[in-house]
Motif scaffolding. Structure first.
Motif, PDB file in Angstrom:
ATOM      1  N   TRP A  51     -45.827  84.904  48.218  1.00 17.05           N
ATOM      2  CA  TRP A  51     -44.584  84.174  48.436  1.00 17.05           C
ATOM      3  C   TRP A  51     -44.382  84.008  49.944  1.00 17.05           C
ATOM      4  O   TRP A  51     -44.665  84.929  50.712  1.00 17.05           O
ATOM      5  CB  TRP A  51     -43.394  84.947  47.870  1.00 17.05           C
ATOM      6  CG  TRP A  51     -43.351  85.069  46.379  1.00 17.05           C
ATOM      7  CD1 TRP A  51     -43.761  86.131  45.625  1.00 17.05           C
ATOM      8  CD2 TRP A  51     -42.849  84.103  45.449  1.00 17.05           C
ATOM      9  NE1 TRP A  51     -43.550  85.892  44.296  1.00 17.05           N
ATOM     10  CE2 TRP A  51     -42.994  84.646  44.154  1.00 17.05           C
ATOM     11  CE3 TRP A  51     -42.307  82.827  45.590  1.00 17.05           C
ATOM     12  CZ2 TRP A  51     -42.595  83.974  43.010  1.00 17.05           C
ATOM     13  CZ3 TRP A  51     -41.912  82.147  44.445  1.00 17.05           C
ATOM     14  CH2 TRP A  51     -42.054  82.724  43.177  1.00 17.05           C
ATOM     15  N   ASP A 136     -43.138  79.680  39.648  1.00 17.48           N
ATOM     16  CA  ASP A 136     -44.134  78.742  40.173  1.00 17.48           C
ATOM     17  C   ASP A 136     -43.766  78.145  41.528  1.00 17.48           C
ATOM     18  O   ASP A 136     -44.640  77.752  42.286  1.00 17.48           O
ATOM     19  CB  ASP A 136     -44.349  77.576  39.196  1.00 17.48           C
ATOM     20  CG  ASP A 136     -44.929  78.044  37.880  1.00 17.48           C
ATOM     21  OD1 ASP A 136     -45.758  78.966  37.893  1.00 17.48           O
ATOM     22  OD2 ASP A 136     -44.531  77.492  36.837  1.00 17.48           O
ATOM     23  N   LYS A 137     -42.454  78.054  41.827  1.00 12.62           N
ATOM     24  CA  LYS A 137     -42.044  77.371  43.050  1.00 12.62           C
ATOM     25  C   LYS A 137     -41.149  78.216  43.943  1.00 12.62           C
ATOM     26  O   LYS A 137     -41.324  78.234  45.155  1.00 12.62           O
ATOM     27  CB  LYS A 137     -41.316  76.062  42.694  1.00 12.62           C
ATOM     28  CG  LYS A 137     -42.209  75.054  42.035  1.00 12.62           C
ATOM     29  CD  LYS A 137     -41.446  73.793  41.690  1.00 12.62           C
ATOM     30  CE  LYS A 137     -42.359  72.875  40.888  1.00 12.62           C
ATOM     31  NZ  LYS A 137     -41.652  72.065  39.951  1.00 12.62           N
ATOM     32  N   PHE A 138     -40.152  78.894  43.384  1.00 17.69           N
ATOM     33  CA  PHE A 138     -39.173  79.597  44.215  1.00 17.69           C
ATOM     34  C   PHE A 138     -38.748  80.922  43.583  1.00 17.69           C
ATOM     35  O   PHE A 138     -38.924  81.158  42.389  1.00 17.69           O
ATOM     36  CB  PHE A 138     -37.930  78.729  44.433  1.00 17.69           C
ATOM     37  CG  PHE A 138     -36.946  78.847  43.288  1.00 17.69           C
ATOM     38  CD1 PHE A 138     -35.896  79.742  43.357  1.00 17.69           C
ATOM     39  CD2 PHE A 138     -37.116  78.106  42.129  1.00 17.69           C
ATOM     40  CE1 PHE A 138     -35.005  79.882  42.291  1.00 17.69           C
ATOM     41  CE2 PHE A 138     -36.243  78.236  41.058  1.00 17.69           C
ATOM     42  CZ  PHE A 138     -35.184  79.125  41.145  1.00 17.69           C
ATOM     43  N   GLY A 159     -40.779  80.905  48.617  1.00 16.58           N
ATOM     44  CA  GLY A 159     -41.427  79.728  48.070  1.00 16.58           C
ATOM     45  C   GLY A 159     -42.903  80.018  47.870  1.00 16.58           C
ATOM     46  O   GLY A 159     -43.496  80.768  48.646  1.00 16.58           O
ATOM     47  N   ARG A 160     -43.480  79.436  46.867  1.00 13.37           N
ATOM     48  CA  ARG A 160     -44.928  79.557  46.691  1.00 13.37           C
ATOM     49  C   ARG A 160     -45.656  78.724  47.745  1.00 13.37           C
ATOM     50  O   ARG A 160     -46.819  78.957  48.029  1.00 13.37           O
ATOM     51  CB  ARG A 160     -45.348  79.106  45.294  1.00 13.37           C
ATOM     52  CG  ARG A 160     -44.932  80.044  44.182  1.00 13.37           C
ATOM     53  CD  ARG A 160     -45.661  81.369  44.239  1.00 13.37           C
ATOM     54  NE  ARG A 160     -45.392  82.141  43.017  1.00 13.37           N
ATOM     55  CZ  ARG A 160     -45.786  83.377  42.818  1.00 13.37           C
ATOM     56  NH1 ARG A 160     -46.454  84.026  43.756  1.00 13.37           N
ATOM     57  NH2 ARG A 160     -45.504  83.998  41.697  1.00 13.37           N
ATOM     58  N   THR A 161     -44.929  77.771  48.323  1.00 14.51           N
ATOM     59  CA  THR A 161     -45.425  76.989  49.448  1.00 14.51           C
ATOM     60  C   THR A 161     -44.452  77.177  50.615  1.00 14.51           C
ATOM     61  O   THR A 161     -43.369  77.744  50.444  1.00 14.51           O
ATOM     62  CB  THR A 161     -45.532  75.498  49.094  1.00 14.51           C
ATOM     63  OG1 THR A 161     -44.227  75.012  48.761  1.00 14.51           O
ATOM     64  CG2 THR A 161     -46.473  75.277  47.913  1.00 14.51           C
ATOM     65  N   LEU A 164     -39.687  73.993  50.705  1.00 13.15           N
ATOM     66  CA  LEU A 164     -38.976  73.851  49.433  1.00 13.15           C
ATOM     67  C   LEU A 164     -38.059  72.638  49.535  1.00 13.15           C
ATOM     68  O   LEU A 164     -37.634  72.261  50.633  1.00 13.15           O
ATOM     69  CB  LEU A 164     -38.154  75.101  49.125  1.00 13.15           C
ATOM     70  CG  LEU A 164     -38.923  76.335  48.656  1.00 13.15           C
ATOM     71  CD1 LEU A 164     -37.996  77.532  48.531  1.00 13.15           C
ATOM     72  CD2 LEU A 164     -39.632  76.075  47.332  1.00 13.15           C
ATOM     73  N   GLN A 168     -32.997  73.051  46.801  1.00 16.11           N
ATOM     74  CA  GLN A 168     -33.209  74.488  46.612  1.00 16.11           C
ATOM     75  C   GLN A 168     -32.638  75.277  47.790  1.00 16.11           C
ATOM     76  O   GLN A 168     -32.025  76.322  47.616  1.00 16.11           O
ATOM     77  CB  GLN A 168     -34.697  74.794  46.450  1.00 16.11           C
ATOM     78  CG  GLN A 168     -34.975  76.224  46.046  1.00 16.11           C
ATOM     79  CD  GLN A 168     -34.377  76.571  44.702  1.00 16.11           C
ATOM     80  OE1 GLN A 168     -34.629  75.898  43.715  1.00 16.11           O
ATOM     81  NE2 GLN A 168     -33.582  77.607  44.637  1.00 16.11           N
TER      82      GLN A 168
END
Length: 198
Positions: A51, A136-138, A159-161, A164, A168
């Motif tokens: 994360w 998956d995302k946050f 975030g996974r990236t 965001l 979000q």
């Protein structure tokens, strides 16, 4: 190496506390844990992995750090199907630093305490609670630390990236304000490609 990791851990745990002590502002009271949402049906296996810290808010976070506070990443690795080995990786003084600790599961899924807390002489209690995530995302995670007669709390937007959606981030800001924090207590760390993808 072990001494370096311990020093880094103590530094990171104490940085928010020292910022508060240097401030003339009184601490915003930490919310009661039962007022913090808890991710329903928390799936610990889906939460593990890397994360990125996209947002940070807390009663000792200072807006003046915006633009200077570098993003870091945290890896949750499930151990024995209950606890996490947690490694945070950050760029510090032009080198990669690793901060390793254990989050021990409570009876309630999604709630943890800091393992080996006796190694941190100034901390009486340290609670971690996953407030919400889609895995998956946050994720939004609440942290509350008791040190002496003071309580420090923060919320991290993961975030996974490294990026965001604005929506979000706005949700994160609203949540922080519900807990009594102001814009001066919310920052969005600067993304970096150094260290945090290791």
């Amino acid at each position: 190496m072990a001494l370096g990791v311990l020093c880094l851990g103590l530094t990171l745990l104490g940085v928010l506390q020292s910022q508060a002590q240097n401030s003339n502002q009184p601490l915003i009271p930490a919310p009661l844990v039962f007022k913090i949402p808890l991710q329903p049906g928390f799936k610990k296996d889906q939460f593990q992995g890397r994360w990125y810290v996209v947002g940070l808010a807390g009663n000792t976070v200072q807006k003046e750090e915006q633009g200077r506070f570098m993003m870091y990443s945290t890896i949750y690795q499930l151990q024995n199907d209950t606890n996490y080995n947690v490694t945070s990786i950050l760029l510090r003084d032009q080198r990669c630093d690793y901060w390793i600790r254990t989050f021990v599961q409570h009876l309630t899924a999604g709630r943890f305490s800091l393992g080996n807390i006796q190694n941190y002489s100034n901390i009486q209690n340290y609670l971690i609670q996953v407030a919400s995530t889609d895995y998956d995302k946050f994720a939004m995670v609440f942290f509350k630390k008791t040190s002496g007669n003071k309580q420090y709390f923060k919320i991290i937007l993961y975030g996974r990236t490294k990026e965001l959606p604005t929506e979000q981030k706005q949700h994160f800001v609203r949540f922080a304000k519900i807990l009594g924090l102001t814009d001066d207590h919310i920052i969005f760390p600067v993304p970096t490609d150094q260290c945090i993808d290791n």
